[in-house]
Design a protein around this motif. Structure first.
Motif, short mmCIF file in Angstrom:
data_model
loop_
_atom_site.label_atom_id
_atom_site.label_comp_id
_atom_site.label_asym_id
_atom_site.label_seq_id
_atom_site.Cartn_x
_atom_site.Cartn_y
_atom_site.Cartn_z
N VAL A 148 52.90 -41.23 14.39
CA VAL A 148 52.23 -39.92 14.37
C VAL A 148 52.51 -39.21 13.05
O VAL A 148 51.62 -38.61 12.43
CB VAL A 148 52.71 -39.05 15.56
N LEU A 149 53.75 -39.28 12.58
CA LEU A 149 54.13 -38.66 11.31
C LEU A 149 53.35 -39.29 10.16
O LEU A 149 52.85 -38.59 9.27
CB LEU A 149 55.64 -38.82 11.09
N CYS A 150 53.23 -40.61 10.18
CA CYS A 150 52.44 -41.31 9.16
C CYS A 150 50.99 -40.83 9.19
O CYS A 150 50.38 -40.60 8.14
CB CYS A 150 52.52 -42.82 9.40
N MET B 101 49.90 -37.93 10.13
CA MET B 101 49.84 -36.57 9.58
C MET B 101 49.81 -36.60 8.05
O MET B 101 49.04 -35.87 7.42
CB MET B 101 51.04 -35.76 10.07
N VAL B 102 50.65 -37.45 7.48
CA VAL B 102 50.70 -37.56 6.02
C VAL B 102 49.37 -38.07 5.48
O VAL B 102 48.84 -37.56 4.48
CB VAL B 102 51.86 -38.49 5.58
N ASN B 103 48.80 -39.08 6.15
CA ASN B 103 47.52 -39.61 5.71
C ASN B 103 46.40 -38.57 5.83
O ASN B 103 45.48 -38.53 5.00
CB ASN B 103 47.16 -40.85 6.53
N GLU B 104 46.47 -37.72 6.86
CA GLU B 104 45.45 -36.67 7.04
C GLU B 104 45.54 -35.66 5.90
O GLU B 104 44.52 -35.22 5.36
CB GLU B 104 45.65 -35.98 8.39
N VAL B 105 46.76 -35.29 5.53
CA VAL B 105 46.94 -34.38 4.40
C VAL B 105 46.39 -35.03 3.13
O VAL B 105 45.70 -34.38 2.32
CB VAL B 105 48.43 -34.02 4.23
N ALA B 106 46.67 -36.32 2.95
CA ALA B 106 46.20 -37.03 1.75
C ALA B 106 44.68 -37.05 1.69
O ALA B 106 44.09 -36.88 0.61
CB ALA B 106 46.75 -38.45 1.75
N ARG B 107 44.03 -37.24 2.84
CA ARG B 107 42.56 -37.29 2.87
C ARG B 107 41.96 -35.95 2.46
O ARG B 107 40.88 -35.88 1.88
CB ARG B 107 42.06 -37.68 4.26
N GLN B 108 42.64 -34.85 2.78
CA GLN B 108 42.11 -33.53 2.47
C GLN B 108 42.54 -33.01 1.09
O GLN B 108 42.09 -31.96 0.65
CB GLN B 108 42.57 -32.53 3.55
N SER B 109 43.42 -33.75 0.43
CA SER B 109 43.92 -33.32 -0.87
C SER B 109 42.88 -33.55 -1.95
O SER B 109 42.13 -34.53 -1.91
CB SER B 109 45.20 -34.08 -1.23
#
Length: 236
Positions: free
Chosen positions: A22-24, A26-34
């Motif tokens: 789940v943590l991974c 979340m990080v990938n979701e932030v990366a997609r929106q960056s």
């Protein structure tokens, strides 16, 4: 840290249980929106100073070493980063070309670590027109590595702990001879450690001197005193 360790630390600090996957996510979701460095530059027009710090690190991905390059403006903005599958000279030069041509970064000066490939890339991309300096912290770390200073410090700490334990058993007759040998070894290591610590103090003073004349004076002093004992350090 791995995601498993990070999830564990989050649980310890917040009491909230979260799985590594789940943590991974979340990080990938932030990366997609960056936003990319190009979009940040064109949409927000950041006030970059032109003084760049470039650092490289190696990452392991499925037992393959990848080079991560990060360029920071002196304001603290991470203006560009790349992970290179093949850290060739050409790829490193392309990293600087992107900053120069695509981002149109107002380059005034660059600081890097001791990697010769970065220096060659800067020379080729900026053709000697941009001042380039090597990081003094990295320089001191290189000297410590040449001296074996970290290993010597660890050896000294281990011997000191052993000496303390033997001192507590000083009344045992079998310990006396062992303690004497340990004390002699400890004194030898302490002498080398103190010598190297003083050498590093002078080198640091030399590197951080505000005037070239002071740096040269300290270098000559090191050459005369330590040239035979540490020729590799003096040459560096």
């Amino acid at each position: 840290m791995s995601y498993r360790v990070m999830a564990k630390r989050i649980g310890e600090k917040t009491g909230k249980q979260i799985g590594p996957s789940v943590l991974c996510g979340m990080v990938n979701e932030v990366a997609r929106q960056s936003k990319s460095s190009w979009h940040i530059q064109h949409e927000y027009q950041p006030q970059w100073t032109g003084y760049l710090v470039v650092d490289d690190k190696y990452l392991n991905k499925r037992h393959k070493a990848l080079m991560s390059l990060v360029a920071l403006d002196s304001t603290g903005d991470a203006i560009h980063s790349e992970v290179l599958e093949e850290p060739t000279q050409e790829h490193i030069e392309n990293f600087f070309l992107y900053i120069r041509d695509r981002l149109e970064y107002p380059m005034k000066g660059i600081t890097t670590d001791m990697d010769d490939r970065l220096q060659r890339a800067i020379e080729r991309v900026f053709t000697g027109q941009i001042p380039h300096q090597r990081c003094l912290w990295h320089a001191l770390e290189s000297v410590r590595g040449m001296l074996g200073y970290g290993q010597l410090a660890r050896q000294k700490a281990i011997l000191e702990r052993q000496s303390e334990r033997l001192t507590e058993r000083v009344l045992e007759w079998k310990v006396v001879e062992q303690r004497q040998r340990l004390h002699q070894e400890l004194e030898r290591v302490r002498s080398r450690y103190n010598q190297q610590r003083e050498l590093l103090r002078i080198i640091r003073q030399m590197l951080y001197a505000k005037k070239r004349s002071e740096s040269l004076r300290l270098l000559r002093r090191l050459e005369s005193r330590e040239g035979k004992a540490y020729p590799q350090v003096i040459a560096f």
